[in-house]
Design an enzyme around this catalytic site. Structure first.
Site, short mmCIF file in Angstrom:
data_model
loop_
_atom_site.label_atom_id
_atom_site.label_comp_id
_atom_site.label_asym_id
_atom_site.label_seq_id
_atom_site.Cartn_x
_atom_site.Cartn_y
_atom_site.Cartn_z
N ASP A 111 12.90 3.62 -7.51
CA ASP A 111 13.72 2.69 -6.76
C ASP A 111 12.82 1.51 -6.41
OD1 ASP A 111 16.02 1.81 -5.19
OD2 ASP A 111 14.79 2.29 -3.45
N ASP A 130 13.42 -1.73 -3.80
CA ASP A 130 13.29 -2.20 -2.42
C ASP A 130 13.04 -1.02 -1.49
OD1 ASP A 130 13.35 -3.85 -0.16
OD2 ASP A 130 14.92 -5.09 -1.02
#
Length: 303
Positions: A24, A26
């Site tokens: 992932d 952010d």
């Protein structure tokens, strides 16, 4: 289900058993436009060990090429084939359905670029003004539905309004219309007191009047990983999802048969993990990571 802190022994076992790392973005690699210290060095170290790196994001507001540019600007090596974002994945999914007709898109310009890349006809992106006379003569006089629409795609749309909600729900209610959403994230990951509604708010405003659930491409659903697995011939048992959110990143990993590593630089905390461990709801077990570490810098020092 146990959730173990990564030490040097566990890190060695991870390196020996995992070929593909799915990150992932952010809250894991960066915060807004700033690298989380040590994350780029860890990615580089994994690449040096021969590991394949993928960047997996629910964000529909950037194209794959824009994500490549952001990765490079923050010190992460990336090519388009390494990036899977929900705008691209949604377009790829729609293309695979072999639909005839057009897509009515409640979304943003990046989603339009991704639809164009697959040769999918679409319209709806941008402002759709509510006529000033709508309260006097009714909305029916202002809406003309295109009979060629066979799919409604919903993503992040800063121009969402009553006209778009009406058109999207009306198209969806037609028999045979495919309803696809990029994700259902509740809010944008911004610091401070301001709460900015995420794509989930846009999707909710449409699925409630449409009385139909969409095919959701983004995490915690499996569509993005299913597309990636097919394209790159991935073995889930040789994959690890690294994320900061138990209910999206970790959940999709457990559902898809991947290992999972939670970093504590974003959404979820160890208190959240403990809460999921204590819950009796069977779905909660999918939110429990196999491993955790403080951040990627710590993980990098152990590999």
């Amino acid at each position: 289900m146990a959730c173990r802190k990564v030490d040097r022994t566990i890190a060695r076992k991870i390196i020996d058993s995992i070929d593909n790392f799915l990150f992932d973005c952010d809250g894991v690699l960066w915060e807004a436009s700033k690298e989380i210290p040590g994350s780029a060095d860890t990615i580089a170290a994994l690449r040096k060990l021969g590991k394949k790196i993928f960047y997996i994001t629910n964000n529909s507001g950037k194209t794959r090429s824009q994500y490549v540019e952001k990765c490079k600007s923050l010190g992460f090596h990336a090519a388009e084939e390494d990036v899977i974002c929900t705008g691209h994945a949604a377009a790829q999914y729609i293309k695979a359905q072999n639909l005839k007709g057009k897509v009515y898109c409640v979304g943003n310009t990046s989603m339009g670029v991704e639809l164009d890349s697959f040769g999918i006809k679409h319209f709806g992106i941008g402002p759709d003004e509510v006529p000033g006379s709508i309260e006097q003569i009714g909305i029916q006089q202002h809406v003309n539905l295109d009979p060629e629409v066979s799919c409604v795609l919903v993503g992040f749309d800063p121009h969402i309004n009553y006209m778009k909600m009406t058109k999207a729900a009306s198209y969806i209610r037609k028999n045979g219309t495919l309803f696809v959403a990029t994700n259902e994230d509740t809010h944008l990951p911004l610091a401070g007191d301001l709460v900015v509604p995420g794509t989930g708010a846009v999707v909710g405003a449409i699925k409630i009047p449409a009385r139909k659930e969409p095919v959701v491409v983004g995490k915690p659903n499996s569509v993005m990983f299913d597309l990636l697995k097919k394209e790159h011939n991935l073995d889930p048992s040789r994959c690890m999802m690294v994320g900061d959110s138990c209910h999206t990143d970790i959940h999709v990993a457990q559902k898809c048969g991947m290992s999972s590593l939670l970093v504590l630089t974003g959404v979820s905390s160890l208190e959240d993990v403990k809460r999921y461990q204590d819950q009796s709801d069977p779905e909660s077990k999918f939110n429990i990571p196999n491993f955790y570490c403080t951040d990627l810098k710590e993980f990098g020092k152990l590999i």
